[in-house]
Design a protein around this motif. Structure first.
Motif, PDB file in Angstrom:
ATOM      1  N   UNK A  80       0.814  -1.210   0.000  1.00  0.00           N
ATOM      2  CA  UNK A  80       0.000   0.000   0.000  1.00  0.00           C
ATOM      3  C   UNK A  80       0.851   1.265   0.000  1.00  0.00           C
ATOM      4  N   UNK A  81       1.975   1.220   0.717  1.00  0.00           N
ATOM      5  CA  UNK A  81       2.879   2.383   0.746  1.00  0.00           C
ATOM      6  C   UNK A  81       3.470   2.637  -0.629  1.00  0.00           C
ATOM      7  N   UNK A  82       3.866   1.572  -1.321  1.00  0.00           N
ATOM      8  CA  UNK A  82       4.394   1.731  -2.684  1.00  0.00           C
ATOM      9  C   UNK A  82       3.333   2.286  -3.625  1.00  0.00           C
ATOM     10  N   UNK A  83       2.119   1.764  -3.535  1.00  0.00           N
ATOM     11  CA  UNK A  83       1.036   2.237  -4.405  1.00  0.00           C
ATOM     12  C   UNK A  83       0.739   3.718  -4.148  1.00  0.00           C
ATOM     13  N   UNK A  84       0.713   4.113  -2.877  1.00  0.00           N
ATOM     14  CA  UNK A  84       0.385   5.497  -2.540  1.00  0.00           C
ATOM     15  C   UNK A  84       1.479   6.465  -2.981  1.00  0.00           C
ATOM     16  N   UNK A  85       2.750   6.080  -2.804  1.00  0.00           N
ATOM     17  CA  UNK A  85       3.850   6.976  -3.168  1.00  0.00           C
ATOM     18  C   UNK A  85       4.090   7.020  -4.672  1.00  0.00           C
ATOM     19  N   UNK A  86       3.648   5.988  -5.382  1.00  0.00           N
ATOM     20  CA  UNK A  86       3.827   5.971  -6.840  1.00  0.00           C
ATOM     21  C   UNK A  86       2.629   6.562  -7.579  1.00  0.00           C
ATOM     22  N   UNK A  87       1.417   6.166  -7.167  1.00  0.00           N
ATOM     23  CA  UNK A  87       0.232   6.515  -7.959  1.00  0.00           C
ATOM     24  C   UNK A  87      -0.829   7.308  -7.194  1.00  0.00           C
ATOM     25  N   UNK A  88      -0.694   7.395  -5.863  1.00  0.00           N
ATOM     26  CA  UNK A  88      -1.690   8.107  -5.058  1.00  0.00           C
ATOM     27  C   UNK A  88      -1.360   9.590  -4.940  1.00  0.00           C
ATOM     28  N   UNK A  89      -1.244  10.066  -3.704  1.00  0.00           N
ATOM     29  CA  UNK A  89      -0.878  11.481  -3.517  1.00  0.00           C
ATOM     30  C   UNK A  89       0.568  11.732  -3.895  1.00  0.00           C
ATOM     31  N   UNK A  92       5.391  11.475   0.790  1.00  0.00           N
ATOM     32  CA  UNK A  92       6.199  10.459   1.493  1.00  0.00           C
ATOM     33  C   UNK A  92       5.502   9.966   2.754  1.00  0.00           C
ATOM     34  N   UNK A  93       4.463   9.175   2.569  1.00  0.00           N
ATOM     35  CA  UNK A  93       3.665   8.675   3.692  1.00  0.00           C
ATOM     36  C   UNK A  93       3.666   7.151   3.730  1.00  0.00           C
ATOM     37  N   UNK A 347       4.874  10.171   9.667  1.00  0.00           N
ATOM     38  CA  UNK A 347       4.813  11.563   9.217  1.00  0.00           C
ATOM     39  C   UNK A 347       5.630  12.435  10.155  1.00  0.00           C
ATOM     40  N   UNK A 348       5.507  12.203  11.464  1.00  0.00           N
ATOM     41  CA  UNK A 348       6.295  12.961  12.432  1.00  0.00           C
ATOM     42  C   UNK A 348       7.783  12.745  12.266  1.00  0.00           C
ATOM     43  N   UNK A 349       8.181  11.532  11.862  1.00  0.00           N
ATOM     44  CA  UNK A 349       9.607  11.237  11.680  1.00  0.00           C
ATOM     45  C   UNK A 349      10.207  12.050  10.531  1.00  0.00           C
ATOM     46  N   UNK A 350       9.389  12.431   9.551  1.00  0.00           N
ATOM     47  CA  UNK A 350       9.886  13.311   8.485  1.00  0.00           C
ATOM     48  C   UNK A 350      10.422  14.605   9.083  1.00  0.00           C
ATOM     49  N   UNK A 351       9.699  15.154  10.065  1.00  0.00           N
ATOM     50  CA  UNK A 351      10.134  16.387  10.706  1.00  0.00           C
ATOM     51  C   UNK A 351      11.333  16.178  11.600  1.00  0.00           C
ATOM     52  N   UNK A 352      11.363  15.073  12.328  1.00  0.00           N
ATOM     53  CA  UNK A 352      12.466  14.809  13.254  1.00  0.00           C
ATOM     54  C   UNK A 352      13.794  14.640  12.522  1.00  0.00           C
ATOM     55  N   UNK A 353      13.763  13.949  11.385  1.00  0.00           N
ATOM     56  CA  UNK A 353      14.999  13.718  10.612  1.00  0.00           C
ATOM     57  C   UNK A 353      15.297  14.852   9.636  1.00  0.00           C
ATOM     58  N   UNK A 354      14.295  15.700   9.384  1.00  0.00           N
ATOM     59  CA  UNK A 354      14.371  16.773   8.382  1.00  0.00           C
ATOM     60  C   UNK A 354      14.647  16.201   6.983  1.00  0.00           C
ATOM     61  N   UNK A 355      14.130  14.989   6.749  1.00  0.00           N
ATOM     62  CA  UNK A 355      14.245  14.342   5.439  1.00  0.00           C
ATOM     63  C   UNK A 355      12.845  13.975   4.978  1.00  0.00           C
ATOM     64  N   UNK A 356      12.337  14.677   3.965  1.00  0.00           N
ATOM     65  CA  UNK A 356      10.999  14.410   3.441  1.00  0.00           C
ATOM     66  C   UNK A 356      11.021  13.699   2.107  1.00  0.00           C
ATOM     67  N   UNK A 357      12.091  12.962   1.837  1.00  0.00           N
ATOM     68  CA  UNK A 357      12.279  12.322   0.537  1.00  0.00           C
ATOM     69  C   UNK A 357      11.294  11.178   0.303  1.00  0.00           C
ATOM     70  N   UNK A 358      10.683  11.188  -0.870  1.00  0.00           N
ATOM     71  CA  UNK A 358       9.761  10.106  -1.260  1.00  0.00           C
ATOM     72  C   UNK A 358      10.503   8.778  -1.393  1.00  0.00           C
ATOM     73  N   UNK A 359      11.716   8.834  -1.897  1.00  0.00           N
ATOM     74  CA  UNK A 359      12.482   7.601  -2.112  1.00  0.00           C
ATOM     75  C   UNK A 359      12.718   6.853  -0.802  1.00  0.00           C
ATOM     76  N   UNK A 360      12.969   7.566   0.278  1.00  0.00           N
ATOM     77  CA  UNK A 360      13.211   6.935   1.579  1.00  0.00           C
ATOM     78  C   UNK A 360      12.003   6.101   1.997  1.00  0.00           C
ATOM     79  N   UNK A 361      10.806   6.641   1.811  1.00  0.00           N
ATOM     80  CA  UNK A 361       9.589   5.914   2.189  1.00  0.00           C
ATOM     81  C   UNK A 361       9.395   4.689   1.299  1.00  0.00           C
TER      82      UNK A 361
END
Length: 524
Positions: A80-89, A92-93, A347-361
């Motif tokens: 589901x994470x792959x589908x959402x990051x590729x074709x959904x919104x 990086x969720x 989502x909170x971890x994006x802020x803690x690491x200051x990395x919002x990269x889609x590839x990481x997710x």
């Protein structure tokens, strides 16, 4: 003393959050991205283990059944994470399990026709099939609302002011999974909380090869240290004569996951047998799907800011909800015992690491799929005491809540109307679910307790959710109270740029489909 200038007193509103090292479409090095992806995978384990650990024993399932459900949930989470990051919104969720589905699932578990089955294993299988059938039917809500663009039309009634309490309570509404759980084993939870804050904030300028190692990997470093400390306490017999509840929250050997996990097991659709369908079960589950839709809408908007992207246009948001509905359909087909929603902690971890990269997710999704098939290795990480995760939630849920509050910068908070709407929506969003929780704890059933079980499940599920209550109150008040003359106070001039895909030139950069698919699915 000179009079301060206006620009020295206030800060100009910003469409995109500043201070991130990597935004949604920029990527760290492959080595760093893989390590960050593994960190997101570790964080997602908390909910993936907690939900089956609570529900499976109620269904009559064994430790073997629990391990299979955890593996299945992680496997489907990865898909589901792959589908959402590729074709959904394309935000990086991480798409994980949802606590919103607990009320209707527990109602199914307590169905008299299922409780009458004497053999525990058969009761587990029949209950699982009933949950699967309800999820499959209920998933149609998000699929229809998403792909028909009805949710996009609905979001046109939202404003920055109305979204403040919704997004804030996506984080604040989960307060009962923070320190109340830490307090169950304070000798592990409190050091974890202190260590995580120290590494991620006070020691964030510690660099190795120009990389802020302690800030970027505070989560996994803290978990490894406290996990080793907890194992030392367990091995030394510190909990030998302590109450069972304390042992369950503190010991590292009480989950019984490693011994029960197979070496290799690939989850597959209908692995528990053919789903069964019941109208009452399905109606109750639809409420949870609706709650998941609202909570995810708030989480997507928070993720957009923490990934330094602009707000997702209505069309993109609706597309993501459609794919999330597909995810809930997969939950039903595979048998995960719960539906899907955006993982707030990730989502909170994006802020803690200051990395919002889609590839990481996307890499973290790969870890979920890989370790769900290699049972023993996945079970090793899944045996981390939940108290450790709860300590981290205290910080990460707070991050998401503060993003919701940051939307106030686009509104006029000198307006009595706005103060009223935000205050009432926030208060009722916390107070109403707390009433439902306290009532249920005392009476062992929700305030809605009629002969129609599906109606009870529907109302109890809706009002157990803080963001859902906040959205109903905030959007209703915002669109009925002096709304014609308050567009600017509500933040609508800023919001208007992101209503359509072409309203802001940056939308194409952040939300365009991969593989040139926009040729076939042109955005509106």
């Amino acid at each position: 003393m000179a009079e301060p200038k206006p620009e020295e007193i206030s800060h100009p509103p910003m469409d995109q959050l500043q201070g991130l090292e990597y935004c949604i479409d920029s990527n760290p090095s492959w080595g760093e991205a893989i390590a960050l992806g593994f960190q997101h995978y570790i964080l997602a384990l908390g909910t993936a283990v907690m939900i089956p650990s609570f529900l499976v024993p109620l269904m009559g399932g064994t430790d073997d059944d629990k391990v299979r459900v955890v593996q299945t949930l992680l496997f489907v989470e990865g898909i589901n994470t792959l589908l959402q990051t590729l074709f959904g919104t394309r935000l990086p969720t991480v798409i994980g399990g949802s606590y919103a589905f607990m009320v209707p699932v527990i109602s199914i578990i307590h169905d008299t026709s299922l409780l009458s089955i004497e053999d525990n294993h058969m009761r587990f299988l029949y209950t699982m099939r009933a949950v699967q059938g309800a999820l499959i039917v209920a998933s149609s809500i998000q699929i229809i609302l998403g792909y028909s663009q009805m949710w996009a039309i609905t979001t046109r009634f939202f404003s920055p002011l109305g979204m403040v309490p919704v997004i804030a309570l996506v984080g604040f509404g989960l307060f009962d999974r923070g320190f109340p759980v830490v307090g169950r084993c304070v000798e592990i939870g409190l050091p974890m909380l202190i260590l995580f804050i120290a590494f991620s904030q006070y020691l964030k300028n510690f660099l190795i090869k120009q990389v802020p190692i302690l800030e970027r990997f505070a989560l996994v470093i803290s978990i490894m240290i406290i996990w080793a400390y907890a194992h030392l306490l367990t091995a030394s017999g510190a909990y030998k004569y302590r109450p069972e509840l304390t042992q369950l929250n503190c010991r590292t050997d009480k989950a019984n996951l490693i011994s029960s996990a197979p070496w290799i097991k690939i989850p597959y659709p209908l692995q528990w047998g053919a789903p069964t369908f019941d109208a009452g079960h399905s109606f109750g589950m639809m409420a949870a799907v609706f709650v998941s839709l609202i909570e995810s809408t708030g989480a997507y908007k928070a993720a957009a800011r923490l990934a330094s992207a602009t707000q997702p246009p209505a069309h993109i948001l609706s597309r993501g909800i459609g794919w999330q509905g597909i995810g809930i359909l997969l939950d039903g087909l595979f048998g995960t015992l719960t539906g899907s929603t955006v993982s707030v902690e990730n989502v909170g971890l994006l802020g803690s690491t200051r990395v919002g990269s889609r590839r990481v997710i996307q890499i973290s999704a790969g870890f979920m799929i890989f370790f769900s098939m290699l049972g023993k290795f996945g079970a090793l990480f899944a045996s981390i005491p939940f108290t450790i995760f709860a300590a981290v939630y205290c910080v990460l849920f707070g991050y998401v809540a503060s993003v919701g509050l940051s939307f106030l910068q686009f509104t006029n908070m000198n307006s009595m109307r706005n103060l009223f709407i935000v205050g009432v929506a926030l208060f009722l969003g916390l107070s109403v679910p707390e009433y439902f929780r306290e009532y249920t704890a005392k009476a062992l059933h929700g305030p809605a307790n009629t002969r129609a079980g599906w109606f009870n499940d529907f109302l109890n599920t809706i009002f157990f959710s803080s963001p859902t209550v906040a959205l109903v109150v905030a959007v209703l008040l915002d669109n009925t109270l002096d709304y014609k003359d308050s567009a600017r106070d509500r933040g609508m001039p800023w919001w208007a740029n992101f209503r359509s895909f072409k309203g802001d030139s940056r939308s194409e950069e952040f939300y365009t489909l991969p593989f040139n698919l926009n040729r076939f699915f042109p955005p509106s």
